[in-house]
Design a protein around this motif. Structure first.
Motif, PDB file in Angstrom:
ATOM      1  N   UNK A 160       3.852  27.001 -20.908  1.00 48.66           N
ATOM      2  CA  UNK A 160       4.444  28.332 -20.973  1.00 48.66           C
ATOM      3  C   UNK A 160       4.791  28.644 -22.420  1.00 48.66           C
ATOM      4  N   UNK A 161       4.743  29.920 -22.757  1.00 48.39           N
ATOM      5  CA  UNK A 161       5.049  30.384 -24.110  1.00 48.39           C
ATOM      6  C   UNK A 161       6.097  31.491 -24.009  1.00 48.39           C
ATOM      7  N   UNK A 162       7.092  31.452 -24.903  1.00 45.06           N
ATOM      8  CA  UNK A 162       8.145  32.458 -24.850  1.00 45.06           C
ATOM      9  C   UNK A 162       8.790  32.588 -26.223  1.00 45.06           C
ATOM     10  N   UNK A 163       9.470  33.712 -26.429  1.00 41.04           N
ATOM     11  CA  UNK A 163      10.306  33.907 -27.608  1.00 41.04           C
ATOM     12  C   UNK A 163      11.754  33.667 -27.212  1.00 41.04           C
ATOM     13  N   UNK A 164      12.543  33.240 -28.185  1.00 37.83           N
ATOM     14  CA  UNK A 164      13.913  32.816 -27.869  1.00 37.83           C
ATOM     15  C   UNK A 164      14.729  33.931 -27.224  1.00 37.83           C
ATOM     16  N   UNK A 165      14.483  35.162 -27.626  1.00 38.78           N
ATOM     17  CA  UNK A 165      15.296  36.274 -27.113  1.00 38.78           C
ATOM     18  C   UNK A 165      15.102  36.463 -25.615  1.00 38.78           C
ATOM     19  N   UNK A 166      13.971  35.999 -25.082  1.00 42.80           N
ATOM     20  CA  UNK A 166      13.658  36.232 -23.680  1.00 42.80           C
ATOM     21  C   UNK A 166      14.200  35.158 -22.740  1.00 42.80           C
ATOM     22  N   UNK A 167      14.812  34.103 -23.287  1.00 43.38           N
ATOM     23  CA  UNK A 167      15.319  33.042 -22.406  1.00 43.38           C
ATOM     24  C   UNK A 167      16.837  32.898 -22.484  1.00 43.38           C
ATOM     25  N   UNK A 168      17.490  33.744 -23.280  1.00 39.44           N
ATOM     26  CA  UNK A 168      18.946  33.650 -23.392  1.00 39.44           C
ATOM     27  C   UNK A 168      19.575  34.226 -22.131  1.00 39.44           C
ATOM     28  N   UNK A 169      20.262  33.378 -21.383  1.00 42.48           N
ATOM     29  CA  UNK A 169      20.878  33.781 -20.127  1.00 42.48           C
ATOM     30  C   UNK A 169      22.078  32.882 -19.871  1.00 42.48           C
ATOM     31  N   UNK A 170      23.293  33.415 -19.924  1.00 38.60           N
ATOM     32  CA  UNK A 170      24.480  32.562 -19.726  1.00 38.60           C
ATOM     33  C   UNK A 170      24.593  32.082 -18.291  1.00 38.60           C
ATOM     34  N   UNK A 171      25.393  31.042 -18.113  1.00 45.03           N
ATOM     35  CA  UNK A 171      25.690  30.554 -16.773  1.00 45.03           C
ATOM     36  C   UNK A 171      26.571  31.565 -16.051  1.00 45.03           C
ATOM     37  N   UNK A 172      26.542  31.574 -14.720  1.00 46.66           N
ATOM     38  CA  UNK A 172      27.448  32.479 -13.996  1.00 46.66           C
ATOM     39  C   UNK A 172      28.892  32.064 -14.204  1.00 46.66           C
ATOM     40  N   UNK A 201       0.842  -1.200   0.000  1.00 45.16           N
ATOM     41  CA  UNK A 201       0.000   0.000   0.000  1.00 45.16           C
ATOM     42  C   UNK A 201       0.877   1.249   0.000  1.00 45.16           C
ATOM     43  N   UNK A 202       0.595   2.165  -0.924  1.00 46.55           N
ATOM     44  CA  UNK A 202       1.328   3.428  -1.036  1.00 46.55           C
ATOM     45  C   UNK A 202       0.334   4.591  -1.045  1.00 46.55           C
ATOM     46  N   UNK A 203       0.465   5.468  -0.044  1.00 50.68           N
ATOM     47  CA  UNK A 203      -0.435   6.606   0.090  1.00 50.68           C
ATOM     48  C   UNK A 203       0.230   7.835  -0.531  1.00 50.68           C
ATOM     49  N   UNK A 204      -0.533   8.647  -1.254  1.00 52.74           N
ATOM     50  CA  UNK A 204       0.016   9.853  -1.875  1.00 52.74           C
ATOM     51  C   UNK A 204      -1.073  10.791  -2.319  1.00 52.74           C
ATOM     52  N   UNK A 205      -0.692  11.709  -3.196  1.00 46.85           N
ATOM     53  CA  UNK A 205      -1.652  12.685  -3.734  1.00 46.85           C
ATOM     54  C   UNK A 205      -1.485  12.772  -5.240  1.00 46.85           C
ATOM     55  N   UNK A 206      -2.502  13.245  -5.900  1.00 45.58           N
ATOM     56  CA  UNK A 206      -2.379  13.526  -7.326  1.00 45.58           C
ATOM     57  C   UNK A 206      -1.543  14.795  -7.500  1.00 45.58           C
ATOM     58  N   UNK A 207      -0.832  14.919  -8.602  1.00 48.53           N
ATOM     59  CA  UNK A 207       0.049  16.092  -8.765  1.00 48.53           C
ATOM     60  C   UNK A 207      -0.735  17.368  -9.010  1.00 48.53           C
ATOM     61  N   UNK A 208      -0.143  18.484  -8.586  1.00 46.27           N
ATOM     62  CA  UNK A 208      -0.650  19.805  -8.974  1.00 46.27           C
ATOM     63  C   UNK A 208       0.185  20.311 -10.151  1.00 46.27           C
ATOM     64  N   UNK A 209      -0.202  21.461 -10.673  1.00 45.59           N
ATOM     65  CA  UNK A 209       0.482  21.988 -11.855  1.00 45.59           C
ATOM     66  C   UNK A 209       1.970  22.197 -11.552  1.00 45.59           C
ATOM     67  N   UNK A 210       2.861  21.633 -12.389  1.00 47.83           N
ATOM     68  CA  UNK A 210       4.297  21.817 -12.153  1.00 47.83           C
ATOM     69  C   UNK A 210       4.735  23.241 -12.475  1.00 47.83           C
ATOM     70  N   UNK A 211       5.816  23.658 -11.845  1.00 47.69           N
ATOM     71  CA  UNK A 211       6.468  24.935 -12.168  1.00 47.69           C
ATOM     72  C   UNK A 211       7.502  24.668 -13.264  1.00 47.69           C
ATOM     73  N   UNK A 212       7.425  25.424 -14.357  1.00 44.24           N
ATOM     74  CA  UNK A 212       8.273  25.175 -15.525  1.00 44.24           C
ATOM     75  C   UNK A 212       9.076  26.437 -15.846  1.00 44.24           C
ATOM     76  N   UNK A 213      10.367  26.277 -16.069  1.00 44.51           N
ATOM     77  CA  UNK A 213      11.225  27.377 -16.513  1.00 44.51           C
ATOM     78  C   UNK A 213      12.110  26.875 -17.652  1.00 44.51           C
ATOM     79  N   UNK A 214      12.392  27.752 -18.601  1.00 45.08           N
ATOM     80  CA  UNK A 214      13.259  27.414 -19.732  1.00 45.08           C
ATOM     81  C   UNK A 214      14.342  28.482 -19.860  1.00 45.08           C
ATOM     82  N   UNK A 215      15.522  28.042 -20.280  1.00 47.37           N
ATOM     83  CA  UNK A 215      16.658  28.969 -20.405  1.00 47.37           C
ATOM     84  C   UNK A 215      17.612  28.460 -21.467  1.00 47.37           C
ATOM     85  N   UNK A 216      18.222  29.404 -22.187  1.00 49.13           N
ATOM     86  CA  UNK A 216      19.249  29.056 -23.169  1.00 49.13           C
ATOM     87  C   UNK A 216      20.591  29.550 -22.659  1.00 49.13           C
TER      88      UNK A 216
END
Length: 326
Positions: free
Chosen positions: A168-180, A77-92
């Motif tokens: 989520x919807x985005x244009x490519x220019x809005x997700x370009x972010x280099x690593x630190x 027996x495994x007790x749990x919950x159904x998932x809620x909406x995930x948080x999604x982020x995208x980055x280039x």
């Protein structure tokens, strides 16, 4: 059966477990992890009903037929919950190669949950590659660069108790972010680099009168009144800006405006004290010493950068530049 089945149930609800294929009025005994069932429950024939379950009800439940005690079923027996909406982020961080998307659930489900990911661009479905290290990350290649079409990313969380989606919807220019930046190194600078001030003197070899320049904010000075074709002697003294006295003069450098490299030769003027005719804006500051004992302050050597000049001109068109190097 010797193999336990897995039964997923919702948190805070009531749970009914059936002992295999026995009739509903069969007499059975239930155990959980080998011990008596102590949680709030009731038994109805071959069924065990748990009330208002939570994670403490997780376990391996076994049922035994009475009176011979033969085990008839095992339920994990495994007790749990159904998932809620995930948080999604995208980055280039590899633009213009591609981008990646990450997702997570703000509320854990306590049971295995999978994620389905789709990416649309200009009504075309793009290939999604799951990350081999981060299970909640995927990678997508840009089908084109400088696209005016937006990207549409959908992540659906699915488990045995339900599913939920985020888009989520985005244009490519809005997700370009280099690593630190990585491997940043801070190097201490020797204290005398910033705390030294310099005094420079120079004269044509054929003349006795020195010209003096005080350098308080720089380790470089451009001599603007050097005569073409005349050999010059240049020397520098140093002093700590906060304490102590002036060093002796540096080894003399002999140079003319069109030489490629300076000559560093011992000179009888090396230990010469500063003349008393130099400008000293601070009346409390002592000039370079008149004694022949050298100070512990290391004096810089000199290099020069010189430019070939039209010999018809009386003065050098481009003055030589002398740079003390600590």
């Amino acid at each position: 059966s010797n193999r336990a089945s897995i039964q997923y149930e919702r948190m805070d609800g009531d749970v009914t477990m059936q002992c295999g294929s026995l009739d509903s009025d069969a007499s059975v005994t239930w155990k959980v992890n080998g011990t008596d069932v102590k949680a709030h429950h009731r038994e109805e024939g071959s069924r065990l009903i748990l009330m208002e379950v939570d994670l403490s009800n997780n376990g391996l439940y076994s049922c035994f037929q009475n009176p011979n005690g033969e085990r008839r079923d095992q339920i994990n027996l495994r007790i749990g919950t159904s998932p809620r909406e995930p948080t999604v982020t995208c980055r280039s961080n590899t633009y213009p190669k591609g981008f990646y998307c990450s997702w997570h659930l703000q509320h854990p489900t306590s049971i295995p949950t999978d994620f389905d990911v789709t990416v649309l661009h200009n009504q075309e479905s793009l290939e999604v590659t799951r990350d081999v290290v981060h299970k909640n990350r995927c990678h997508v290649l840009f089908p084109e660069v400088f696209s005016s079409y937006p990207y549409r990313v959908n992540v659906t969380a699915v488990n045995a108790l339900g599913k939920a989606s985020t888009t989520i919807t985005f244009e490519e220019i809005n997700i370009v972010k280099p690593d630190p930046p990585e491997r940043v190194v801070a190097t201490p600078i020797p204290s005398n680099v910033r705390r030294l001030e310099y005094f420079l003197r120079y004269r044509p070899l054929i003349r006795d009168q020195w010209q003096h320049v005080e350098l308080t904010d720089s380790t470089a000075h451009t001599i603007t009144d050097a005569y073409a074709g005349k050999e010059y002697i240049i020397q520098v003294a140093a002093k700590d800006m906060e304490i102590g006295t002036w060093s002796d003069w540096s080894v003399a450098v002999h140079a003319t405006p069109w030489m490629d490299k300076p000559q560093q030769i011992p000179s009888t003027t090396e230990q010469e004290p500063l003349l008393g005719t130099y400008p000293n804006p601070d009346p409390n500051r002592s000039p370079p010493p008149t004694s022949k004992n050298r100070s512990s302050v290391r004096t810089p050597t000199l290099t020069q950068t010189l430019t070939q000049t039209d010999p018809l001109h009386h003065r050098a068109r481009t003055a030589p530049r002398y740079v003390p190097q600590p």
